[in-house]
Design an enzyme around this catalytic site. Sequence first.
Site, PDB file in Angstrom:
ATOM      1  N   ASN A 147       0.972  -1.315   0.023  1.00  0.00           N
ATOM      2  CA  ASN A 147       0.156  -0.087   0.137  1.00  0.00           C
ATOM      3  C   ASN A 147       0.734   1.320  -0.102  1.00  0.00           C
ATOM      4  O   ASN A 147       0.178   2.321   0.465  1.00  0.00           O
ATOM      5  CB  ASN A 147      -1.159  -0.059   1.199  1.00  0.00           C
ATOM      6  CG  ASN A 147      -0.157  -0.229   2.479  1.00  0.00           C
ATOM      7  OD1 ASN A 147       0.955  -0.333   2.657  1.00  0.00           O
ATOM      8  ND2 ASN A 147      -1.262  -0.433   3.635  1.00  0.00           N
ATOM      9  N   ARG A 285       3.851   7.688  11.143  1.00  0.00           N
ATOM     10  CA  ARG A 285       3.278   7.200  12.615  1.00  0.00           C
ATOM     11  C   ARG A 285       3.052   8.225  13.250  1.00  0.00           C
ATOM     12  O   ARG A 285       4.004   9.425  13.196  1.00  0.00           O
ATOM     13  CB  ARG A 285       4.154   6.111  12.986  1.00  0.00           C
ATOM     14  CG  ARG A 285       4.175   4.727  12.338  1.00  0.00           C
ATOM     15  CD  ARG A 285       2.983   4.054  12.427  1.00  0.00           C
ATOM     16  NE  ARG A 285       2.941   2.931  11.911  1.00  0.00           N
ATOM     17  CZ  ARG A 285       2.393   2.469  10.698  1.00  0.00           C
ATOM     18  NH1 ARG A 285       2.045   3.510  10.071  1.00  0.00           N
ATOM     19  NH2 ARG A 285       2.696   1.291  10.143  1.00  0.00           N
ATOM     20  N   GLN A 314      -3.675   4.149  18.650  1.00  0.00           N
ATOM     21  CA  GLN A 314      -4.865   3.948  17.611  1.00  0.00           C
ATOM     22  C   GLN A 314      -5.780   2.888  18.109  1.00  0.00           C
ATOM     23  O   GLN A 314      -5.478   1.726  18.292  1.00  0.00           O
ATOM     24  CB  GLN A 314      -4.285   3.684  16.309  1.00  0.00           C
ATOM     25  CG  GLN A 314      -3.806   5.082  15.478  1.00  0.00           C
ATOM     26  CD  GLN A 314      -3.145   4.713  14.163  1.00  0.00           C
ATOM     27  OE1 GLN A 314      -2.751   5.835  13.502  1.00  0.00           O
ATOM     28  NE2 GLN A 314      -3.438   3.541  13.411  1.00  0.00           N
ATOM     29  N   HIS A 333      -6.700   6.554  10.581  1.00  0.00           N
ATOM     30  CA  HIS A 333      -5.790   5.946   9.617  1.00  0.00           C
ATOM     31  C   HIS A 333      -6.242   5.040   8.508  1.00  0.00           C
ATOM     32  O   HIS A 333      -6.568   3.900   8.533  1.00  0.00           O
ATOM     33  CB  HIS A 333      -4.993   4.890  10.573  1.00  0.00           C
ATOM     34  CG  HIS A 333      -3.747   4.464   9.980  1.00  0.00           C
ATOM     35  ND1 HIS A 333      -2.527   3.937  10.642  1.00  0.00           N
ATOM     36  CD2 HIS A 333      -3.082   4.873   8.657  1.00  0.00           C
ATOM     37  CE1 HIS A 333      -1.516   3.518   9.908  1.00  0.00           C
ATOM     38  NE2 HIS A 333      -1.842   4.038   8.567  1.00  0.00           N
TER      39      HIS A 333
END
Length: 401
Positions: A147, A285, A314, A333
């Site tokens: 990705n 991050r 998260q 995210h």
Amino acid sequence: MAKILCVLYDDPVDGYPPQYARDSIPEIEHYPDGMTTPTPSGIDFKPGALLGSVSGELGLRKFLEDAGHELVVTSDKDGPNSEFEKQLVDADVVISQPFWPAYLTEERIAKAKKLKLAITAGIGSDHVDLQAAIDNDITVAEVTFCNSISVAEHVAMMILALVRNYIPSYQWVIKGGWNIADCVERAYDVEGMHIGTVGAGRIGLAVLKRLKPFDVKLHYTDKHRLPTKVEKELGLTYHPDAESLVKVCDVVTVNAPLHPGTEHMFNDELISRMKRGSYLVNTARGKIADRDAVVRALESGQLAGYAGDVWFPQPAPREHPWRTMPHHGMTPHVSGTTLSAQARYAAGTREILEHFFAGKGLRDEYLIVERGKLAGAGAHAYTAGDSTKGSEKAAEFKKAS
């Protein structure tokens, strides 16, 4: 028989989709560097389906159960009474995504006596205490490059959204207004700006390639300098460290992995060295940026905008200040979990499992930790250590729900 514990994010609030906006996605066989996309023996899903949520199961159930394995899928990952913590005790394999990470802390690894393999369905394995994985001879793997382009596209979108003041302008439309002066009082062109990336690996380089047509001046810093040919083709200026890069850039994008060497890199001191009114985009991050330092910089005007889709922990607690700070363009995210990307990282997860169960070696590109040391992509990008401290605060999101 092995027990595979898979942690995925919740289904859509209105239920798993009965149909999709598009009927298909483009087929991609190779990444820009020539590496092939995942090559499992087969898949049990249609590319373009929602695979990253609980009902999608990464398309793994038939494959695993036909082979006699047990698959447990849950989104309940945080806190001592979570389903993840209960099931972890006798799990052989843990699968998690960066978008809804199951934090494998030292304490959790100590309880998981049978754990042999931790797979990141995506890229970025900082939710695993890599030092504890090394010490306990647990293999850590991720689906490298699956990705990266998805994230690079997201970065380009966020840079334009911040600089052009897109989000407030869109909100005026929703409100029924036509407030042009309000829309453009913070809007600029990116043309001619100096834009730099901290980290020029697969994602950072892809960002630079996508920005070149905007007639901007491009900068980068990375512990691995790019080939001279690439620097000349893109017109790149190399900087030996982040400090020298941020001083000259109007926009800085962070595309580096999280490890002890990058944790809280963008603190008050480094942000103070940036140009006043510059923009910071972080899809790497959340913990690479100091949470409160970012808020202070936006409130003082040192930063004109901050955007990203990565937080720590998260999911972010409801009261996380990045939800309400001024001039931000935050999203959950999502940059690396488009339906297109999910097809690749689901296939890559299956490829890793196939090789693991067959006793075959994993692709070097997929390896982060193996045989008690950093390996493959991990040896290139990470340093040993732990970046999971503080992750227990993710349970606060569940308490507030």
